[in-house]
Motif scaffolding. Structure first.
Motif, PDB file in Angstrom:
ATOM      1  N   PRO A  82       0.838  -1.213   0.000  1.00 33.64           N
ATOM      2  CA  PRO A  82       0.000   0.000   0.000  1.00 33.64           C
ATOM      3  C   PRO A  82       0.871   1.261   0.000  1.00 33.64           C
ATOM      4  CG  PRO A  82      -0.829  -1.601   1.578  1.00 33.64           C
ATOM      5  CD  PRO A  82       0.497  -2.115   1.103  1.00 33.64           C
ATOM      6  N   ALA A  83       0.395   2.302  -0.702  1.00 30.49           N
ATOM      7  CA  ALA A  83       1.180   3.533  -0.831  1.00 30.49           C
ATOM      8  C   ALA A  83       1.538   4.121   0.528  1.00 30.49           C
ATOM      9  CB  ALA A  83       0.408   4.551  -1.666  1.00 30.49           C
ATOM     10  N   ALA A  84       0.584   4.114   1.460  1.00 31.41           N
ATOM     11  CA  ALA A  84       0.851   4.678   2.785  1.00 31.41           C
ATOM     12  C   ALA A  84       1.942   3.899   3.504  1.00 31.41           C
ATOM     13  CB  ALA A  84      -0.427   4.716   3.616  1.00 31.41           C
ATOM     14  N   ASP A  85       1.953   2.588   3.308  1.00 28.02           N
ATOM     15  CA  ASP A  85       3.005   1.776   3.921  1.00 28.02           C
ATOM     16  C   ASP A  85       4.354   2.063   3.268  1.00 28.02           C
ATOM     17  OD1 ASP A  85       1.055   0.673   5.501  1.00 28.02           O
ATOM     18  OD2 ASP A  85       1.031  -1.281   4.491  1.00 28.02           O
ATOM     19  N   ALA A  86       4.364   2.191   1.948  1.00 31.58           N
ATOM     20  CA  ALA A  86       5.615   2.488   1.248  1.00 31.58           C
ATOM     21  C   ALA A  86       6.214   3.793   1.736  1.00 31.58           C
ATOM     22  CB  ALA A  86       5.371   2.538  -0.258  1.00 31.58           C
ATOM     23  N   ALA A  87       5.368   4.767   1.999  1.00 29.89           N
ATOM     24  CA  ALA A  87       5.846   6.082   2.425  1.00 29.89           C
ATOM     25  C   ALA A  87       6.537   6.029   3.780  1.00 29.89           C
ATOM     26  CB  ALA A  87       4.686   7.071   2.469  1.00 29.89           C
ATOM     27  N   THR A  88       6.248   5.000   4.595  1.00 28.46           N
ATOM     28  CA  THR A  88       6.903   4.900   5.902  1.00 28.46           C
ATOM     29  C   THR A  88       8.392   4.586   5.766  1.00 28.46           C
ATOM     30  OG1 THR A  88       6.428   2.527   6.206  1.00 28.46           O
ATOM     31  CG2 THR A  88       4.750   4.107   6.961  1.00 28.46           C
ATOM     32  N   LEU A  89       8.830   4.195   4.557  1.00 24.19           N
ATOM     33  CA  LEU A  89      10.263   3.989   4.337  1.00 24.19           C
ATOM     34  C   LEU A  89      11.051   5.208   4.780  1.00 24.19           C
ATOM     35  CD1 LEU A  89      12.689   2.439   3.042  1.00 24.19           C
ATOM     36  CD2 LEU A  89      12.056   3.531   0.878  1.00 24.19           C
ATOM     37  N   PHE A  90      10.486   6.397   4.529  1.00 26.65           N
ATOM     38  CA  PHE A  90      11.222   7.626   4.823  1.00 26.65           C
ATOM     39  C   PHE A  90      11.185   8.005   6.304  1.00 26.65           C
ATOM     40  CE2 PHE A  90       9.943   8.006   0.319  1.00 26.65           C
ATOM     41  CZ  PHE A  90      11.222   7.891  -0.220  1.00 26.65           C
ATOM     42  N   ASP A  91      10.478   7.204   7.109  1.00 23.00           N
ATOM     43  CA  ASP A  91      10.589   7.360   8.564  1.00 23.00           C
ATOM     44  C   ASP A  91      11.954   6.873   9.046  1.00 23.00           C
ATOM     45  OD1 ASP A  91       7.983   8.267   8.566  1.00 23.00           O
ATOM     46  OD2 ASP A  91       7.127   6.367   9.253  1.00 23.00           O
ATOM     47  N   HIS A  92      12.595   6.037   8.232  1.00 24.24           N
ATOM     48  CA  HIS A  92      13.847   5.404   8.635  1.00 24.24           C
ATOM     49  C   HIS A  92      14.998   5.695   7.684  1.00 24.24           C
ATOM     50  CE1 HIS A  92      10.891   3.159  10.953  1.00 24.24           C
ATOM     51  NE2 HIS A  92      10.312   2.808   9.816  1.00 24.24           N
ATOM     52  N   PHE A  93      14.680   6.044   6.446  1.00 24.88           N
ATOM     53  CA  PHE A  93      15.666   6.171   5.376  1.00 24.88           C
ATOM     54  C   PHE A  93      15.588   7.580   4.808  1.00 24.88           C
ATOM     55  CE2 PHE A  93      16.178   5.472   0.605  1.00 24.88           C
ATOM     56  CZ  PHE A  93      17.559   5.437   0.633  1.00 24.88           C
ATOM     57  N   ASN A  94      16.699   8.330   4.933  1.00 25.19           N
ATOM     58  CA  ASN A  94      16.724   9.710   4.463  1.00 25.19           C
ATOM     59  C   ASN A  94      17.770   9.858   3.365  1.00 25.19           C
ATOM     60  OD1 ASN A  94      16.655  12.434   4.033  1.00 25.19           O
ATOM     61  ND2 ASN A  94      17.471  13.020   6.037  1.00 25.19           N
ATOM     62  N   PRO A  95      17.380   9.621   2.110  1.00 29.66           N
ATOM     63  CA  PRO A  95      18.376   9.720   1.030  1.00 29.66           C
ATOM     64  C   PRO A  95      18.870  11.138   0.787  1.00 29.66           C
ATOM     65  CG  PRO A  95      16.173   9.419   0.132  1.00 29.66           C
ATOM     66  CD  PRO A  95      16.049   9.256   1.619  1.00 29.66           C
ATOM     67  N   GLY A  96      18.147  12.129   1.287  1.00 27.79           N
ATOM     68  CA  GLY A  96      18.549  13.516   1.068  1.00 27.79           C
ATOM     69  C   GLY A  96      19.919  13.841   1.630  1.00 27.79           C
ATOM     70  N   VAL A  97      20.306  13.166   2.698  1.00 31.44           N
ATOM     71  CA  VAL A  97      21.595  13.480   3.323  1.00 31.44           C
ATOM     72  C   VAL A  97      22.771  13.043   2.451  1.00 31.44           C
ATOM     73  CG1 VAL A  97      20.613  13.351   5.639  1.00 31.44           C
ATOM     74  CG2 VAL A  97      21.668  11.312   4.641  1.00 31.44           C
ATOM     75  N   THR A  98      22.515  12.222   1.432  1.00 34.77           N
ATOM     76  CA  THR A  98      23.603  11.737   0.589  1.00 34.77           C
ATOM     77  C   THR A  98      23.832  12.600  -0.651  1.00 34.77           C
ATOM     78  OG1 THR A  98      22.228  10.298  -0.826  1.00 34.77           O
ATOM     79  CG2 THR A  98      22.956   9.404   1.300  1.00 34.77           C
ATOM     80  N   ILE A  99      22.980  13.596  -0.878  1.00 35.00           N
ATOM     81  CA  ILE A  99      23.076  14.376  -2.119  1.00 35.00           C
ATOM     82  C   ILE A  99      24.430  15.051  -2.248  1.00 35.00           C
ATOM     83  CG2 ILE A  99      22.177  16.376  -3.359  1.00 35.00           C
ATOM     84  CD1 ILE A  99      19.402  15.645  -2.236  1.00 35.00           C
ATOM     85  N   GLY A 100      24.859  15.733  -1.200  1.00 32.87           N
ATOM     86  CA  GLY A 100      26.133  16.444  -1.254  1.00 32.87           C
ATOM     87  C   GLY A 100      27.294  15.523  -1.575  1.00 32.87           C
ATOM     88  N   ALA A 101      27.330  14.349  -0.936  1.00 29.97           N
ATOM     89  CA  ALA A 101      28.421  13.411  -1.167  1.00 29.97           C
ATOM     90  C   ALA A 101      28.378  12.845  -2.582  1.00 29.97           C
ATOM     91  CB  ALA A 101      28.355  12.284  -0.149  1.00 29.97           C
ATOM     92  N   ARG A 102      27.180  12.590  -3.086  1.00 27.79           N
ATOM     93  CA  ARG A 102      27.076  12.048  -4.448  1.00 27.79           C
ATOM     94  C   ARG A 102      27.555  13.072  -5.477  1.00 27.79           C
ATOM     95  NH1 ARG A 102      24.585   7.245  -3.946  1.00 27.79           N
ATOM     96  NH2 ARG A 102      22.954   7.024  -2.343  1.00 27.79           N
ATOM     97  N   VAL A 103      27.122  14.315  -5.304  1.00 25.68           N
ATOM     98  CA  VAL A 103      27.543  15.347  -6.256  1.00 25.68           C
ATOM     99  C   VAL A 103      29.046  15.569  -6.168  1.00 25.68           C
ATOM    100  CG1 VAL A 103      27.328  17.780  -6.871  1.00 25.68           C
ATOM    101  CG2 VAL A 103      25.292  16.471  -6.297  1.00 25.68           C
ATOM    102  N   LYS A 104      29.610  15.538  -4.961  1.00 29.93           N
ATOM    103  CA  LYS A 104      31.060  15.708  -4.813  1.00 29.93           C
ATOM    104  C   LYS A 104      31.806  14.588  -5.529  1.00 29.93           C
ATOM    105  CE  LYS A 104      34.733  16.638  -1.462  1.00 29.93           C
ATOM    106  NZ  LYS A 104      35.740  15.817  -2.181  1.00 29.93           N
ATOM    107  N   ARG A 105      31.315  13.376  -5.390  1.00 23.84           N
ATOM    108  CA  ARG A 105      31.972  12.262  -6.071  1.00 23.84           C
ATOM    109  C   ARG A 105      31.942  12.471  -7.587  1.00 23.84           C
ATOM    110  NH1 ARG A 105      33.000   6.422  -5.162  1.00 23.84           N
ATOM    111  NH2 ARG A 105      32.260   6.577  -3.017  1.00 23.84           N
ATOM    112  N   MET A 106      30.811  12.969  -8.085  1.00 25.32           N
ATOM    113  CA  MET A 106      30.704  13.267  -9.518  1.00 25.32           C
ATOM    114  C   MET A 106      31.695  14.350  -9.927  1.00 25.32           C
ATOM    115  SD  MET A 106      26.571  13.267 -10.022  1.00 25.32           S
ATOM    116  CE  MET A 106      25.588  11.769  -9.905  1.00 25.32           C
ATOM    117  N   LEU A 107      31.747  15.434  -9.160  1.00 21.52           N
ATOM    118  CA  LEU A 107      32.639  16.539  -9.493  1.00 21.52           C
ATOM    119  C   LEU A 107      34.107  16.135  -9.423  1.00 21.52           C
ATOM    120  CD1 LEU A 107      30.869  19.469  -7.616  1.00 21.52           C
ATOM    121  CD2 LEU A 107      30.773  18.950 -10.054  1.00 21.52           C
TER     122      LEU A 107
END
Length: 281
Positions: A192-217
């Protein structure tokens, strides 16, 4: 007196904020009723852009695209000495052309796009971008700062603010499409969509953006944290689940196509951020 041309959601918010700050504000909108609604807040609505802009010390433009900006400014007919601040999301070429054309007429045109929703405009929060002639930006910034939570000066390149607005909007589109694909995949797997959304209660991919872009650069692909070939395997699993359920994914097929091209070039054992290798040289 300040004129606001374009009183949709953002323009209405800007108008109300300017009024609360004690400014006299003239407004115009293609759909006249939208401008007239702001008279209850203290604005004065006009039937033509020219009448609204006449005698204004500065004109704020909040419109849909390049064509609308050009058409409305032509109708408004600003005169030498007036300041035009354009908050519309437009092309980089359009900003350069308008800056030059209006300067030749003795009018200062400054592009100042925003990352704001209607409530941000009303509350003078959010983010506003400016760039261009250093003297112009220095003179206009004190006028714009009260309209936003943060005013970001991107330097002397005239179209930098336009470019960065498009960059930001592309990221938001990719993020939203990714969320939509995630929910589509969840449906395909019976989650269920509501259950899928609970993934972000535990998993925050946003914190990896800076590191991913740095690796690219840094082009730091040779010590992978996630090999491209393994990421492609996972993409294949996701696509299989969606195909089995007869659900189309919007973003994943394009990502898989890019992965396949880079793997074919010999980078399957590199970090998966290598998919950006052609764009950072």
């Amino acid at each position: 007196m300040i004129a606001v041309l374009g009183t949709g959601l953002l323009g209405s918010g800007f108008t109300r904020a300017l009024l609360r700050q004690g400014n006299a504000v003239h407004v115009w909108n293609r759909t006249a009723a939208r401008a007239q609604l702001l008279e209850a807040d203290g604005a004065r609505a006009f039937a033509s852009a020219a009448d609204a802009a006449r005698s204004a010390t500065r004109i704020h433009v909040v419109l849909s695209d390049d064509a609308a900006v050009d058409a409305v400014l032509a109708a408004a007919a600003p005169v030498a000495g007036q300041l035009v601040v354009d908050h519309s999301t437009t092309s980089t070429a359009g900003v350069i052309e308008r800056t030059d054309r209006w300067r030749a007429a003795g009018i200062t045109y400054l592009h100042a796009p925003v990352f704001m929703g209607p409530q941000n405009a009303n509350d003078s929060t959010g983010l506003m971008l400016v760039s261009g002639d250093r003297a112009t930006v220095a003179a206009v910034s004190p006028l714009l700062a009260p309209m936003t939570g943060k005013l970001v000066d991107l330097g002397k390149r005239v179209d930098a603010a336009a470019a960065f607005k498009l960059l930001g909007n592309l990221f938001l589109m990719a993020l939203t499409a990714g969320c939509a694909d995630m929910l589509a995949l969840a449906k395909a797997m019976g989650v269920p969509a509501a259950d899928a959304a609970t993934l972000f209660d535990h998993f925050n991919p946003g914190v990896t953006i800076g590191a991913r872009v740095k690796r690219m650069l840094d082009s730091a692909y040779e010590q992978p944290s996630w090999e491209l070939a393994m990421a492609r395997k996972d993409a294949r699993l996701m696509q299989h689940e969606a195909d089995h359920a007869g659900i189309a994914l919007a973003l994943l097929p394009a990502i898989a196509t890019r992965m396949d091209a880079v793997i074919a070039a010999g980078y399957g054992g590199h970090d998966w951020t290598v998919i950006a290798k052609d764009f950072v040289r």
